[in-house]
Design a protein around this motif. Structure first.
Motif, PDB file in Angstrom:
ATOM      1  N   ARG A 222     -43.927  36.719  52.622  1.00 57.57           N
ATOM      2  CA  ARG A 222     -44.092  37.040  54.043  1.00 57.57           C
ATOM      3  C   ARG A 222     -45.518  37.427  54.362  1.00 57.57           C
ATOM      4  NH1 ARG A 222     -39.272  40.764  56.324  1.00 57.57           N
ATOM      5  NH2 ARG A 222     -37.770  39.077  56.493  1.00 57.57           N
ATOM      6  N   THR A 223     -46.103  38.253  53.485  1.00 58.01           N
ATOM      7  CA  THR A 223     -47.466  38.720  53.730  1.00 58.01           C
ATOM      8  C   THR A 223     -48.442  37.554  53.805  1.00 58.01           C
ATOM      9  OG1 THR A 223     -46.800  40.443  52.229  1.00 58.01           O
ATOM     10  CG2 THR A 223     -49.033  40.570  53.034  1.00 58.01           C
ATOM     11  N   VAL A 224     -48.225  36.590  52.923  1.00 56.45           N
ATOM     12  CA  VAL A 224     -49.109  35.431  52.917  1.00 56.45           C
ATOM     13  C   VAL A 224     -49.017  34.678  54.245  1.00 56.45           C
ATOM     14  CG1 VAL A 224     -49.494  33.194  51.802  1.00 56.45           C
ATOM     15  CG2 VAL A 224     -48.975  35.192  50.435  1.00 56.45           C
ATOM     16  N   ARG A 225     -47.869  34.794  54.895  1.00 57.01           N
ATOM     17  CA  ARG A 225     -47.646  34.023  56.123  1.00 57.01           C
ATOM     18  C   ARG A 225     -47.778  34.858  57.391  1.00 57.01           C
ATOM     19  NH1 ARG A 225     -45.227  32.074  52.138  1.00 57.01           N
ATOM     20  NH2 ARG A 225     -45.069  29.834  51.817  1.00 57.01           N
ATOM     21  N   LEU A 226     -48.253  36.079  57.243  1.00 56.49           N
ATOM     22  CA  LEU A 226     -48.269  36.972  58.399  1.00 56.49           C
ATOM     23  C   LEU A 226     -49.690  37.349  58.779  1.00 56.49           C
ATOM     24  CD1 LEU A 226     -45.697  38.011  59.751  1.00 56.49           C
ATOM     25  CD2 LEU A 226     -46.217  40.235  58.766  1.00 56.49           C
ATOM     26  N   ASP A 227     -49.974  37.363  60.075  1.00 57.61           N
ATOM     27  CA  ASP A 227     -51.276  37.825  60.522  1.00 57.61           C
ATOM     28  C   ASP A 227     -51.250  39.354  60.512  1.00 57.61           C
ATOM     29  OD1 ASP A 227     -53.770  37.998  61.793  1.00 57.61           O
ATOM     30  OD2 ASP A 227     -52.742  38.320  63.692  1.00 57.61           O
ATOM     31  N   PRO A 233     -46.691  35.168  62.805  1.00 58.75           N
ATOM     32  CA  PRO A 233     -46.949  34.221  61.726  1.00 58.75           C
ATOM     33  C   PRO A 233     -48.388  33.730  61.822  1.00 58.75           C
ATOM     34  CG  PRO A 233     -44.946  33.649  62.918  1.00 58.75           C
ATOM     35  CD  PRO A 233     -45.573  34.785  63.656  1.00 58.75           C
ATOM     36  N   ASN A 234     -48.987  33.439  60.670  1.00 61.97           N
ATOM     37  CA  ASN A 234     -50.385  32.984  60.699  1.00 61.97           C
ATOM     38  C   ASN A 234     -50.465  31.462  60.581  1.00 61.97           C
ATOM     39  OD1 ASN A 234     -49.777  32.483  58.072  1.00 61.97           O
ATOM     40  ND2 ASN A 234     -51.068  34.089  57.239  1.00 61.97           N
ATOM     41  N   ARG A 235     -51.659  30.968  60.314  1.00 55.91           N
ATOM     42  CA  ARG A 235     -51.856  29.519  60.271  1.00 55.91           C
ATOM     43  C   ARG A 235     -51.043  28.874  59.149  1.00 55.91           C
ATOM     44  NH1 ARG A 235     -55.148  25.322  61.847  1.00 55.91           N
ATOM     45  NH2 ARG A 235     -56.431  26.472  63.303  1.00 55.91           N
ATOM     46  N   VAL A 236     -50.957  29.571  57.996  1.00 54.91           N
ATOM     47  CA  VAL A 236     -50.174  29.022  56.875  1.00 54.91           C
ATOM     48  C   VAL A 236     -48.726  28.798  57.329  1.00 54.91           C
ATOM     49  CG1 VAL A 236     -49.300  29.506  54.565  1.00 54.91           C
ATOM     50  CG2 VAL A 236     -51.611  30.214  55.191  1.00 54.91           C
ATOM     51  N   ALA A 237     -48.166  29.825  57.963  1.00 55.67           N
ATOM     52  CA  ALA A 237     -46.774  29.723  58.415  1.00 55.67           C
ATOM     53  C   ALA A 237     -46.636  28.639  59.472  1.00 55.67           C
ATOM     54  CB  ALA A 237     -46.320  31.068  58.972  1.00 55.67           C
ATOM     55  N   PHE A 238     -47.614  28.589  60.374  1.00 54.65           N
ATOM     56  CA  PHE A 238     -47.551  27.584  61.437  1.00 54.65           C
ATOM     57  C   PHE A 238     -47.572  26.176  60.849  1.00 54.65           C
ATOM     58  CE2 PHE A 238     -49.790  24.569  64.121  1.00 54.65           C
ATOM     59  CZ  PHE A 238     -48.955  24.561  65.218  1.00 54.65           C
ATOM     60  N   ASN A 239     -48.479  25.956  59.883  1.00 53.31           N
ATOM     61  CA  ASN A 239     -48.563  24.630  59.267  1.00 53.31           C
ATOM     62  C   ASN A 239     -47.245  24.244  58.608  1.00 53.31           C
ATOM     63  OD1 ASN A 239     -51.144  24.309  60.115  1.00 53.31           O
ATOM     64  ND2 ASN A 239     -52.086  24.842  58.152  1.00 53.31           N
ATOM     65  N   ARG A 294     -38.248  31.119  72.706  1.00 52.28           N
ATOM     66  CA  ARG A 294     -36.821  31.125  72.407  1.00 52.28           C
ATOM     67  C   ARG A 294     -36.614  31.926  71.125  1.00 52.28           C
ATOM     68  NH1 ARG A 294     -35.545  24.706  73.205  1.00 52.28           N
ATOM     69  NH2 ARG A 294     -36.892  24.551  71.376  1.00 52.28           N
ATOM     70  N   ALA A 295     -35.355  32.418  70.949  1.00 55.64           N
ATOM     71  CA  ALA A 295     -35.099  33.395  69.893  1.00 55.64           C
ATOM     72  C   ALA A 295     -35.550  32.928  68.503  1.00 55.64           C
ATOM     73  CB  ALA A 295     -33.618  33.737  69.872  1.00 55.64           C
ATOM     74  N   ALA A 296     -35.279  31.664  68.178  1.00 52.93           N
ATOM     75  CA  ALA A 296     -35.532  31.234  66.804  1.00 52.93           C
ATOM     76  C   ALA A 296     -36.968  30.761  66.595  1.00 52.93           C
ATOM     77  CB  ALA A 296     -34.556  30.136  66.435  1.00 52.93           C
ATOM     78  N   GLU A 297     -37.781  30.796  67.644  1.00 47.62           N
ATOM     79  CA  GLU A 297     -39.126  30.259  67.503  1.00 47.62           C
ATOM     80  C   GLU A 297     -40.169  31.358  67.610  1.00 47.62           C
ATOM     81  OE1 GLU A 297     -38.022  25.850  69.038  1.00 47.62           O
ATOM     82  OE2 GLU A 297     -38.754  27.316  70.471  1.00 47.62           O
ATOM     83  N   HIS A 298     -41.203  31.204  66.793  1.00 42.71           N
ATOM     84  CA  HIS A 298     -42.201  32.266  66.756  1.00 42.71           C
ATOM     85  C   HIS A 298     -43.572  31.709  67.046  1.00 42.71           C
ATOM     86  CE1 HIS A 298     -39.078  34.730  65.079  1.00 42.71           C
ATOM     87  NE2 HIS A 298     -38.817  33.742  64.241  1.00 42.71           N
ATOM     88  N   VAL A 299     -44.226  32.312  68.007  1.00 48.30           N
ATOM     89  CA  VAL A 299     -45.590  31.896  68.302  1.00 48.30           C
ATOM     90  C   VAL A 299     -46.461  32.433  67.161  1.00 48.30           C
ATOM     91  CG1 VAL A 299     -46.083  33.876  69.760  1.00 48.30           C
ATOM     92  CG2 VAL A 299     -47.329  31.806  70.133  1.00 48.30           C
ATOM     93  N   ALA A 300     -47.412  31.599  66.713  1.00 43.30           N
ATOM     94  CA  ALA A 300     -48.246  31.984  65.577  1.00 43.30           C
ATOM     95  C   ALA A 300     -49.679  32.194  66.041  1.00 43.30           C
ATOM     96  CB  ALA A 300     -48.210  30.881  64.516  1.00 43.30           C
ATOM     97  N   ALA A 308     -50.336  29.298  68.666  1.00 40.96           N
ATOM     98  CA  ALA A 308     -49.648  28.009  68.732  1.00 40.96           C
ATOM     99  C   ALA A 308     -48.159  28.194  68.505  1.00 40.96           C
ATOM    100  CB  ALA A 308     -50.219  27.057  67.692  1.00 40.96           C
ATOM    101  N   LEU A 309     -47.404  27.257  69.049  1.00 42.92           N
ATOM    102  CA  LEU A 309     -45.951  27.333  68.920  1.00 42.92           C
ATOM    103  C   LEU A 309     -45.406  25.932  68.677  1.00 42.92           C
ATOM    104  CD1 LEU A 309     -43.232  28.929  69.406  1.00 42.92           C
ATOM    105  CD2 LEU A 309     -43.375  28.130  71.753  1.00 42.92           C
ATOM    106  N   VAL A 310     -44.488  25.832  67.709  1.00 39.36           N
ATOM    107  CA  VAL A 310     -43.757  24.575  67.530  1.00 39.36           C
ATOM    108  C   VAL A 310     -42.405  24.757  68.203  1.00 39.36           C
ATOM    109  CG1 VAL A 310     -42.703  23.007  65.869  1.00 39.36           C
ATOM    110  CG2 VAL A 310     -44.876  24.105  65.323  1.00 39.36           C
TER     111      VAL A 310
END
Ligand code: C2E
Ligand code: MG
Ligand code: MG
Length: 653
Positions: A222-227, A233-239, A294-300, A308-310
């Protein structure tokens, strides 16, 4: 008491660490722990099921002489085939990629299966022990203890499954031994209980440390993927999310959108109020953005002030637009930071996959292009990508990289456009206008490359070149001729600008009053902060300052009080329409009379017709500039224009 036990069992089922005296675990983590536990068990399962099948066959052979032979055969056939079926099933399950989350239902199924198998073995001592030969009894004892130990080992990470499997065997052994009443059997019963407790205790300890290990691993991932600043979520998580969305698109055609956001005033907040305020701003922005999705989506947060958001499973492009509108609306209220109210805004670029790209690179490149177009329109703009954006942004990048070497390659030049004094019908000076002679594109107008230079910071280098060249050029002209140089707001952001101008004047050995600086109203309230201190210093030096494009800004008149301008340049749009639109004429007239009261000279820009010139003369405009007098000319053209007699003949009243 009952509810307590039920809840404890439920927590054991859930893989919740609180069942072991650890911290309470949230369902997502518990699901992950269950997935790890399940994968460990599945790892052993083929071997264990094989052992079960073999043991069942061994038992059938051992009881061949017993009167319970038929029952034992049926039992062995049932257990062996069930074990083989389970084994094959779990082998198939292992071939599928390891899941990140296992539901409680799946765990219940596993525990139920363990219980069924355990019960099958628990039946053995109860049903077959009494009538078995001594050898048969020995085999049964060995098999049951082996099953206890093997079960505990197999389910070492899932205590509830270990209990479900071993408990029926314990009970079976207990019934069998108790029925017998022999002291030796009672001693065996005692030993079984001791071994059993040690085993179960071992299972609990092992499974607790296993779950803790999994949690630590989840935490690290989680830490690796968190700003760390915004906890988004950070860029790693977003990618990763983007890649997963692209994978689903390829597999099932599931469409998605990517929204790319860039804050419009972040740099300003950072520059004006310092980095701690900038950080606080980002944290508040993040918390507002978080509420929009939306609930299941996280802006990074994928960059300094880029988010950014997928949006997965996109039914209609309008859904993406709706979220983008929510993002923009989230900035309506100002932010409160360190006791100040700070306004903000975001621009949003949207791409739709597969329409705008099917690789991470294409998707992000096009999102960038859409965002760039949105930002160009202004703060708070939303733009969908369209194919022309791509061309524009590529073109711009090419222009930008060419511009970087333009000074070194000597591609920049100045042209000069004269100011004509209407009273004396003579030229009082020239405005220096920048041109870029591009080797392939030809002459590029400043409107195309100045904005790029401003954004990239090249404007500082270019601006220095302009002021030096202008001063050097004016030095060659008669003393009463001035040169006016245009400045961008960004240039005043550079602390060294004053020094650069002073140096340019000194190197050219010209009197400061021969240099005029043209600034626009917008520069006085620019995003770079106020240019006022530098302008005041320049005025003290003797340099004059003109207010360019007057009338196109906001609250023009107030600025006339702010600085001792020597000149106002009325924007060409007013001059163009002044003879056809009475309100334009009224504005021009009143600006001229106001300026006269304030003792500020007026230049009319963009004079193209003799009628315009006549009218301006009538209303006592001081100076004019425009194609009628002369288009901007090269240095050589200047000398011809300075031939006063000719000009006087042409423009005399
Ligand atoms: P500006 O300072 O308002 O310059 C006047 C612009 O109007 C010039 O365009 C000039 O060629 C054009 N113009 C002059 N007379 C007429 C006329 O009668 N009719 C029409 N239609 N246009 C006329 P140019 O040279 O393309 O410059 C555009 C803008 O680029 C300038 O507006 C100025 O803001 C900026 N610029 C030019 N040189 C520099 C520079 O060295 N540094 C900076 N920062 N900006 C510059
Ligand atoms: Mg100008
Ligand atoms: Mg102008």
């Amino acid at each position: 008491m009952r509810t307590q036990t039920t809840s404890y069992v439920a927590r054991l089922f859930a893989g919740d660490l609180s069942a072991f005296g650890g911290p309470a675990t949230d369902e997502a983590v518990a699901g992950h722990i269950r997935a790890e536990q399940m994968s460990m068990v599945l790892g052993y399962s083929v071997g264990i099921m094989l052992a079960n099948a073999c043991n069942a066959i061994v038992l059938a052979i051992a009881l061949w002489q017993s009167p319970d032979r038929i029952a034992a055969l049926i039992w062995a056939a049932a257990v062996a085939s069930a074990a083989i079926a389970f084994g094959l099933q779990s082998r198939a399950a292992r071939r599928i990629t390891k899941p990140q989350f296992v539901s409680r239902r799946a765990m219940h199924r596993l525990v139920r299966n363990a219980f069924v198998l355990g019960t099958a073995w628990g039946i053995v001592p109860v049903a077959f022990f009494d009538n078995a030969s001594t050898g048969g009894q020995l085999v049964i004892t060995c098999l049951c203890s082996g099953m206890l130990a093997g079960g505990a080992l197999a389910f070492a990470t899932i205590p509830i499954a270990a209990i479900a499997f071993t408990a029926p065997i314990f009970v079976g052994i207990a019934i069998c031994l108790g029925r017998n009443g022999d002291l030796a059997f009672l001693l065996i019963a005692f030993l079984v209980v001791v071994y059993g407790s040690v085993l179960i205790r071992g299972v609990f300890v092992n499974s607790f440390s296993f779950a803790r290990r999994v949690m630590r691993q989840i935490e690290a991932e989680r830490t690796v993927r968190l700003d760390p600043l915004t906890h988004l979520p950070n860029r790693v998580a977003f990618n990763e999310t983007l890649e997963a969305a692209l994978k689903r698109l390829a597999l099932s055609g599931e469409e998605f959108a990517v929204l790319l956001l860039d804050l419009d005033r972040f740099k300003e907040v950072n520059d004006k109020f310092g980095h701690p305020a900038g950080d606080e701003f980002l944290v508040q922005v993040a918390s507002r953005l978080r509420r929009c999705t939306r609930a299941a989506e996280h802006v990074a947060r994928i960059g300094g002030d880029e988010f950014a958001l997928v949006m997965a499973n996109l039914a209609r492009p309008e859904d993406a637009l709706e979220i983008a509108e929510r993002f923009v609306a989230a900035f309506t209220e100002p932010f409160r930071i360190e006791g100040r109210q700070i306004g903000g805004a975001t621009s949003v670029g949207i791409v739709l996959a597969p329409r705008d790209g099917t690789t991470p690179l294409d998707v992000m490149k096009n999102a960038d292009a859409a965002l760039y177009r949105a930002k160009k329109v202004g703060p708070g703009t939303i733009r969908f990508f369209d194919a022309s954006d791509d061309r524009v942004s590529r073109d711009r990048k090419a222009l930008q990289s060419d511009l970087e070497g333009a000074i070194a390659r000597d591609e920049l030049l100045l042209v000069f456009q004269p100011f004509l004094d209407l009273d004396q019908s003579r030229i009082t000076g020239f405005e220096a206008l920048l041109r870029w002679q591009h080797p392939e594109r030809g002459l590029v107008p400043p409107s195309e490359f100045i904005p790029i230079a401003e954004e990239t910071g090249l404007i500082h280098e270019i601006g220095e070149w302009v002021v030096r060249r202008a001063c050097a050029t004016v030095a060659e002209w008669p003393d009463e001729i001035r040169v006016a140089v245009n400045f961008s707001a960004a240039q005043f952001h550079n602390a060294g600008i004053l020094q650069i101008i002073v140096q340019a004047l000194a190197d050219a050995k010209i009197a400061p009053h021969r240099l005029e600086i043209e600034i626009t109203e917008s520069m006085l309230l620019s995003k770079y902060g106020s240019a006022e201190p530098v302008l005041n210093a320049l005025l003290q030096l003797g340099v004059t300052v003109a207010l360019d494009d007057f009338g196109t800004g906001f609250s023009s008149l107030t600025y006339l009080r702010k600085l001792p301008f020597s000149r106002i340049k009325i924007d060409q749009s007013f001059i163009r329409d002044m003879l056809v639109q009475p309100d334009c004429a009224a504005i021009v007239k009143s600006v001229i009379s106001l300026a006269r009261d304030l003792r500020i000279a007026v230049v009319a820009e963009g004079v193209e017709t003799a009628d315009q010139l006549d009218y301006l003369r009538q209303i006592s405009c001081d100076e004019v500039q425009g194609y009628l007098i002369s288009r901007p000319v090269s240095v050589d053209g200047v000398l011809a224009l300075l031939d006063r007699k000719k000009l006087r003949a042409t423009f005399a009243a």
